[in-house]
Design an enzyme around this catalytic site. Structure first.
Site, short mmCIF file in Angstrom:
data_model
loop_
_atom_site.label_atom_id
_atom_site.label_comp_id
_atom_site.label_asym_id
_atom_site.label_seq_id
_atom_site.Cartn_x
_atom_site.Cartn_y
_atom_site.Cartn_z
N SER A 13 0.91 -1.30 0.05
CA SER A 13 -0.18 0.01 0.11
C SER A 13 0.81 1.18 -0.03
CB SER A 13 -0.85 0.18 1.15
OG SER A 13 -1.50 1.31 1.50
N TYR B 144 -1.51 -0.10 10.17
CA TYR B 144 -1.88 -0.65 9.02
C TYR B 144 -0.72 -0.58 8.01
CZ TYR B 144 -3.64 -1.08 4.14
OH TYR B 144 -3.97 -1.70 2.84
N LYS C 247 2.02 -3.58 6.54
CA LYS C 247 2.41 -3.77 5.08
C LYS C 247 3.87 -3.92 4.60
CE LYS C 247 -1.74 -4.37 3.44
NZ LYS C 247 -2.33 -5.61 2.59
N1 LIG Z 1 -9.10 -0.92 -1.50
C1 LIG Z 1 -7.96 -0.27 -1.43
O1 LIG Z 1 -8.06 1.01 -1.58
C2 LIG Z 1 -6.54 -0.89 -1.02
C3 LIG Z 1 -5.50 0.10 -1.15
C4 LIG Z 1 -4.02 -0.32 -0.86
C5 LIG Z 1 -3.98 -1.64 -0.49
N2 LIG Z 1 -4.92 -2.51 -0.51
C6 LIG Z 1 -4.89 -4.02 -0.22
O2 LIG Z 1 -5.37 -4.77 -0.73
C7 LIG Z 1 -5.84 -5.95 -0.43
C8 LIG Z 1 -7.34 -6.25 -0.83
O3 LIG Z 1 -8.14 -5.21 -0.35
P1 LIG Z 1 -9.66 -5.04 -0.70
O4 LIG Z 1 -9.76 -3.44 -1.08
O5 LIG Z 1 -10.02 -6.10 -2.02
O6 LIG Z 1 -10.37 -5.44 0.69
P2 LIG Z 1 -11.71 -6.43 0.85
O7 LIG Z 1 -11.75 -6.52 2.31
O8 LIG Z 1 -12.62 -6.20 -0.24
O9 LIG Z 1 -10.82 -7.72 0.18
C9 LIG Z 1 -10.10 -8.56 1.44
C10 LIG Z 1 -10.48 -10.04 1.31
O10 LIG Z 1 -9.71 -10.75 2.20
C11 LIG Z 1 -10.54 -11.66 3.11
N3 LIG Z 1 -9.94 -11.63 4.39
C12 LIG Z 1 -9.63 -10.71 5.27
N4 LIG Z 1 -8.87 -11.17 6.25
C13 LIG Z 1 -8.73 -12.48 6.14
C14 LIG Z 1 -8.17 -13.46 6.88
N5 LIG Z 1 -7.63 -13.09 7.97
N6 LIG Z 1 -8.25 -14.70 6.12
C15 LIG Z 1 -8.74 -15.09 5.21
N7 LIG Z 1 -9.46 -14.02 4.55
C16 LIG Z 1 -9.43 -12.78 4.73
C17 LIG Z 1 -12.03 -10.98 3.21
O11 LIG Z 1 -12.95 -11.69 3.42
C18 LIG Z 1 -11.84 -10.29 1.76
O12 LIG Z 1 -12.55 -11.31 0.86
C19 LIG Z 1 -5.77 -5.75 1.08
O13 LIG Z 1 -4.42 -6.44 1.52
C20 LIG Z 1 -5.55 -4.40 1.25
O14 LIG Z 1 -4.85 -4.17 2.64
C21 LIG Z 1 -6.30 -2.05 -0.84
#
Ligand SMILES: NC(=O)c1ccc[n+]([C@@H]2O[C@H](COP(=O)([O-])OP(=O)(O)OC[C@H]3O[C@@H](n4cnc5c(N)ncnc54)[C@H](O)[C@@H]3O)[C@@H](O)[C@H]2O)c1
Length: 330
Positions: free
Chosen positions: A119, A143, A147
């Protein structure tokens, strides 16, 4: 190829799962469905487990062997900055414990290629308006720390036993590649605006006196489908012998202000958006845009969509889902 995707039922993961399936790859998903949804994975098998639990290692090793997994894309994590400040131990356990389990399982099953969701939060308050990967990472919340530690862990496993690792540092992800895969969470600017309007309220702007062209904060918005494609390109990169870098920004190099996003949403939706102004929030950098030079040059990846496509697709997906907003005249 069979790719194991942790968090594949989530917002970004589901886009990658669909792209992989469309190019003919097999996918196995590991997800506890805490924020993800079963119907987003296009029939891929789901191993339902919390990846931070001890038993997840055996389950992932079994899945990797049974499905002859060749690479892993690791999305599953907790991602709310504010919650991470309130519950640091939980975030460390989930995100760092989860990453440790993924790498442990990969080592045991001898799966060598790993793409990791990192991130822009790893940068904290970067010293330059357009941040490059060479900037010193100084996360300002748990957070972002989790990462950064995830990146260290992947790099260390590379040295220790040959893990081929790349971390993608996402900037502000928005939009949808398909109408049924819109962002289900109300955590980022675009869904937050739409959610407030759906609830009869106006969106909020936190600070309009920043040193930016219109006074509101500037961010680098990246279309989720472009981001998904960056993962596919990273898998190709990991298979190469020469891999000069293991960290890539996934941004566009172009910033949009909060005001521009609100104006754009009003335009594509026909909604009357009249934001309410509040004080600045602590810890918001005025300008956070990622230089895409490294990913452009090394992976040949470039964002294909701009703010207009992002906002149009986010609006359409929102209207297609359960959260329709009626617009005057419709
Ligand atoms: N959305 C953003 O703007 C953004 C920005 C930077 C980084 N990220 C990173 O991208 C990744 C995905 O983000 P997203 O927006 O799709 O989030 P999201 O919450 O939609 O997806 C996360 C998925 O992981 C699953 N999950 C979470 N914790 C878990 C665990 N302990 N065991 C098993 N499954 C688990 C959830 O059920 C979900 O399906 C994350 O690592 C997040 O930190 C997202």
């Amino acid at each position: 190829m069979t790719i194991l995707v942790t968090g594949g039922a989530g917002y970004i993961g589901a886009h990658v799962v669909r792209l992989l399936q469309q190019q003919g790859d097999q996918v196995v998903v590991v997800d506890n469905l805490s924020t993800g949804q079963r119907d987003r994975v296009g029939g891929a098998p789901i191993i339902e487990v919390d990846i931070a639990e001890d038993r997840a290692v055996d389950l992932m090793v079994d899945a990797m062997r049974e499905h002859s997994v060749t690479a892993v894309i690791h999305f599953a994590a907790q991602k709310q900055v504010g919650e991470s400040v309130a519950r640091p131990a939980y975030y460390y356990h989930q995100n760092i414990g989860g990453m440790a389990n993924v790498i442990t399982a990969m080592e045991r099953a001898q799966v060598r290629d790993l793409v990791f969701s990192s991130s822009a939060a790893t940068y904290g308050m970067p010293p330059t308006a357009i941040v490059e990967e060479t900037a010193d990472p100084r996360p300002i919340n748990p957070y972002g720390e989790t990462k950064l530690v995830g990146e260290w862990m992947g790099r260390a496993a590379g040295k220790a036993w040959g893990l081929r690792f790349a971390a993608l540092r996402y900037f502000n992800v928005a939009g949808s590649g398909w109408d049924d895969l819109g962002d289900p969470a109300v955590l980022n600017l675009v869904p937050m605006v739409l959610d407030r309007i759906a609830n009869g309220k106006q969106p909020l702007i936190f600070g309009n006196d920043y040193d930016t062209p219109d006074g509101t904060c500037v961010r680098d918005y990246i279309h989720v489908l472009d981001l998904a494609q960056a993962h596919i390109d990273t898998l190709t990169y990991l298979a190469k012998d020469e891999r000069p870098y293991d960290v890539f920004n996934v941004g566009t190099g172009t910033g949009s202000s909060v005001r521009e996003v609100l104006d754009g949403l009003a335009r594509v939706s026909g909604l009357a958006i009249e934001p309410e102004l509040f004080e600045r929030r602590a810890g918001d950098p005025p300008h956070l845009v990622g230089s895409p030079a490294r990913i452009n040059e090394t992976l040949g990846w470039t964002a294909q969509n701009g703010l207009e496509e992002i906002l149009t697709s986010a609006w359409t997906a929102w209207q297609t889902g359960p959260r329709r907003i009626s617009v005057a005249g419709e």
